[in-house]
Write a protein that holds these residues in place. Structure first.
Motif, PDB file in Angstrom:
ATOM      1  N   GLY A   1      25.672  -6.803  -5.340  1.00 45.17           N
ATOM      2  CA  GLY A   1      24.240  -6.186  -5.133  1.00 45.17           C
ATOM      3  C   GLY A   1      24.065  -5.240  -5.592  1.00 45.17           C
ATOM      4  O   GLY A   1      22.920  -4.777  -6.292  1.00 45.17           O
ATOM      5  N   GLU A   2      25.352  -4.289  -5.947  1.00 45.23           N
ATOM      6  CA  GLU A   2      25.125  -2.772  -6.836  1.00 45.23           C
ATOM      7  C   GLU A   2      24.753  -3.299  -8.335  1.00 45.23           C
ATOM      8  O   GLU A   2      23.894  -2.708  -8.636  1.00 45.23           O
ATOM      9  CB  GLU A   2      26.369  -2.055  -6.705  1.00 45.23           C
TER      10      GLU A   2
ATOM     11  N   THR B   1      21.060  -4.234  -8.561  1.00 46.44           N
ATOM     12  CA  THR B   1      20.187  -3.248  -8.310  1.00 46.44           C
ATOM     13  C   THR B   1      20.043  -2.347  -9.646  1.00 46.44           C
ATOM     14  O   THR B   1      19.069  -2.013 -10.137  1.00 46.44           O
ATOM     15  CB  THR B   1      20.740  -2.111  -7.271  1.00 46.44           C
TER      16      THR B   1
ATOM     17  N   GLN C   1      18.988 -16.657   0.496  1.00 36.27           N
ATOM     18  CA  GLN C   1      19.609 -15.922  -0.697  1.00 36.27           C
ATOM     19  C   GLN C   1      18.367 -15.540  -1.508  1.00 36.27           C
ATOM     20  O   GLN C   1      18.186 -14.492  -2.053  1.00 36.27           O
ATOM     21  CB  GLN C   1      20.463 -16.535  -1.534  1.00 36.27           C
TER      22      GLN C   1
ATOM     23  N   GLU D   1      16.652 -12.545   0.342  1.00 44.94           N
ATOM     24  CA  GLU D   1      17.357 -11.369   0.219  1.00 44.94           C
ATOM     25  C   GLU D   1      17.114 -10.992  -1.224  1.00 44.94           C
ATOM     26  O   GLU D   1      16.994  -9.678  -1.399  1.00 44.94           O
ATOM     27  CB  GLU D   1      19.085 -11.808   0.203  1.00 44.94           C
ATOM     28  N   ALA D   2      17.008 -11.831  -2.286  1.00 46.39           N
ATOM     29  CA  ALA D   2      16.880 -11.230  -3.517  1.00 46.39           C
ATOM     30  C   ALA D   2      15.287 -10.692  -3.719  1.00 46.39           C
ATOM     31  O   ALA D   2      15.243  -9.369  -4.505  1.00 46.39           O
ATOM     32  CB  ALA D   2      17.033 -12.605  -4.571  1.00 46.39           C
TER      33      ALA D   2
ATOM     34  N   ARG E   1      13.727  -9.259  -1.294  1.00 42.04           N
ATOM     35  CA  ARG E   1      13.871  -7.840  -0.418  1.00 42.04           C
ATOM     36  C   ARG E   1      14.354  -6.821  -1.153  1.00 42.04           C
ATOM     37  O   ARG E   1      13.974  -5.884  -1.301  1.00 42.04           O
ATOM     38  CB  ARG E   1      14.730  -8.250   0.821  1.00 42.04           C
ATOM     39  N   LEU E   2      15.776  -7.456  -1.865  1.00 46.04           N
ATOM     40  CA  LEU E   2      16.418  -6.425  -2.794  1.00 46.04           C
ATOM     41  C   LEU E   2      15.301  -5.872  -3.938  1.00 46.04           C
ATOM     42  O   LEU E   2      15.186  -4.795  -4.249  1.00 46.04           O
ATOM     43  CB  LEU E   2      17.307  -6.669  -3.385  1.00 46.04           C
TER      44      LEU E   2
ATOM     45  N   GLN F   1      12.062  -5.620  -3.661  1.00 43.90           N
ATOM     46  CA  GLN F   1      11.058  -4.971  -3.304  1.00 43.90           C
ATOM     47  C   GLN F   1      11.766  -3.428  -3.131  1.00 43.90           C
ATOM     48  O   GLN F   1      10.769  -2.625  -3.265  1.00 43.90           O
ATOM     49  CB  GLN F   1      10.434  -5.468  -1.854  1.00 43.90           C
ATOM     50  N   THR F   2      12.994  -3.312  -2.526  1.00 47.75           N
ATOM     51  CA  THR F   2      13.567  -2.285  -2.114  1.00 47.75           C
ATOM     52  C   THR F   2      13.727  -1.216  -3.601  1.00 47.75           C
ATOM     53  O   THR F   2      13.495  -0.125  -3.608  1.00 47.75           O
ATOM     54  CB  THR F   2      14.806  -2.342  -1.654  1.00 47.75           C
ATOM     55  N   SER F   3      13.751  -2.025  -4.614  1.00 48.16           N
ATOM     56  CA  SER F   3      13.941  -1.110  -6.042  1.00 48.16           C
ATOM     57  C   SER F   3      12.538  -0.848  -6.768  1.00 48.16           C
ATOM     58  O   SER F   3      12.605  -0.363  -7.724  1.00 48.16           O
ATOM     59  CB  SER F   3      14.609  -2.250  -6.660  1.00 48.16           C
TER      60      SER F   3
ATOM     61  N   SER G   1       9.652  -5.307   3.891  1.00 47.26           N
ATOM     62  CA  SER G   1      11.348  -4.902   3.944  1.00 47.26           C
ATOM     63  C   SER G   1      11.860  -5.430   5.185  1.00 47.26           C
ATOM     64  O   SER G   1      11.340  -5.331   6.315  1.00 47.26           O
ATOM     65  CB  SER G   1      11.333  -3.441   3.628  1.00 47.26           C
TER      66      SER G   1
END
Length: 458
Positions: free
Chosen positions: A25-26, A29, A120, A123-124, A126-127, A129-131, A458
């Motif tokens: 995940g890191e 990102t 998956q 989650e991709a 969502r990640l 969106q968070t970024s 989110s």
């Protein structure tokens, strides 16, 4: 701007190549963060699983987008671009939409119809969106893809036809290890779930795949032990399946005691070496050990398959098995394909129609400006008009303009939904001499609204 996907998967690359590009995940990102400074990519979502690495983007240019996407994947995986290029596939616009819908519905999975991929993809998204790298284009695309995936599983039996990797893996090894002194010999009609009952299993890792493995084993009647670097995470899964957790340092002690070992940690290298398994098998005195390695890169040294009594299954073997078995039930696959075709058509038609909206809005705004200017001119030339007459003049002028614009704007929206609809939008801009900057201003997303949407999703 156009949807572009650049990636590689089990369909285009061997397992060792997928191992080389495995990202946590890191790392994902960091790729998303780099998109902020990209010249040709304005939005992005990274779908990174054990069987695929894909970058979805809203690309300003086709070739520039491909080059930039490939460079990002190469830089962050540490694999030279020339080594990745032979395995890359590229999809653009409607084909990119179709590909994502196939992925979300399970049609593109190693085990056709498996349900993990939908989570998956979610989650991709969502990640991303968070970024802060999702906008109007990919938000609409991924929200639709998630709905398509749900629809595929709700309207067909694709989920039962295509079992998860965990289920397929266990089905391939359990009958072999059940042929021991403590277990009855499996007959051709015996389910692997029946054979699992009473066995002891060690699940290494606490991610979603490990949790699925622990749940599947526990539901079949196995005694489950969870090993994880963070004991609290392992304990949460263990408590949910009626098992117990141990620290990673105790894995060697438990391998000699269990009947099954399932590992999927996402670690950078082998965590179950040959020597550990060899020593465990000496302690077991001939009792077989089943090992299911679902990790990329591999958690288990592949050479342990040479140790007498070890039955090893990993992603490479599962891929071969799926090819031999022919995948899921054909009727369900065809039903899902029909759903995907229908949804792709609906999405692309709506998207073509939506493209003309900024031009129509800009035309209306220009017309409003012309009307206001003419009304101001009339009032200047006829200052003695009373309020009633003034209102009648204003209403008449606006009504005439609305009637003149109604047919061309309605018609251009209809024509824009066709494959060559962009030409009609261009014609409208040219005929009314619309300022491109006005159209772009309308088309530009409201950043405040987009941020609110990200927060809500989110």
């Amino acid at each position: 701007m156009s949807v572009l996907v650049v990636g590689l998967s089990h369909r285009s690359a061997p397992v060792d190549a997928l191992e080389d590009v495995a990202l946590d995940g890191e790392a994902v990102t960091k790729i998303l963060d780099d998109v902020h400074g990209a010249a040709h990519l304005s939005e992005a979502v990274i779908v990174a699983t054990c069987n695929r690495l894909e970058l979805y983007a809203d690309a300003a240019t086709f070739h520039g987008g491909i080059d930039e996407a490939g460079a990002l994947l190469s830089r962050h995986t540490g694999v030279p671009l020339e080594r990745l290029t032979p395995y890359f596939y590229v999809h653009y616009e409607e084909r990119a939409v179709s590909h994502l819908f196939h992925v979300a519905s399970g049609l593109d999975s190693m085990v056709v119809g498996e349900t993990q991929i939908l989570g998956q993809v979610r989650e991709a998204f969502r990640l991303a969106q968070t970024s802060g790298v999702t906008g109007r284009v990919l938000t609409e695309l991924f929200q639709t893809a998630l709905r398509v995936g749900k629809r595929a599983h709700a309207e067909t039996d694709i989920g039962t036809a295509g079992r998860s990797l965990v289920t397929v893996g266990l089905a391939s090894i359990v009958p072999s290890i059940a042929r021991s002194e403590s277990q009855p010999v499996a007959s051709s009609g015996t389910s692997w779930r029946e054979l699992v009952s009473g066995l002891r299993a060690l699940v290494v890792g606490a991610g979603s795949m490990s949790a699925l493995a622990a749940t599947t084993l526990a539901e079949a009647g196995a005694e489950v032990v969870i090993a994880n670097r963070t004991l609290d995470h392992g304990s949460r899964i263990a408590s949910s399946v009626g098992g117990h957790a141990v620290p990673m340092s105790e894995v060697a002690d438990h391998v000699g005691e269990v009947d099954l070992l399932v590992s999927c940690t996402g670690a950078a290298g082998v965590i179950i070496p040959y020597d550990l398994v060899e020593a465990a098998m000496e302690y077991r005195r001939g009792r077989p050990l089943g090992i299911l390695d679902l990790a990329l890169p591999h958690d288990v040294d592949a050479s342990v398959s040479d140790v007498p009594g070890v039955v090893l299954t990993d992603l490479s073997r599962l891929a071969q098995k799926q090819d031999a078995d022919g995948g899921a039930v054909a009727d369900d696959v065809e039903a899902v394909r029909a759903i995907v075709v229908e949804e792709v058509s609906g999405f692309t038609t709506a998207r073509r129609a939506a493209r003309v909206a900024p031009t129509v809005v800009a035309l209306r705004e220009m017309a409003d400006e012309v009307v206001e200017a003419e009304l101001a001119r009339i009032e200047g030339r006829l200052p003695d008009l009373d309020d009633h007459a003034r209102n009648e003049v204003r209403a008449t002028v606006r009504r005439v303009v609305d009637k003149l614009l109604h047919s061309p704007t309605v018609r251009v929206k209809e024509l824009a939904s066709q494959p060559d609809g962009a030409s009609y939008e261009s014609a409208l801009r040219e005929l009314f001499a619309l300022d491109p900057r006005s159209v772009e201003a309308v088309a530009k997303p409201d950043t405040t609204t987009e941020s609110a949407k990200r927060g809500e999703n989110s």
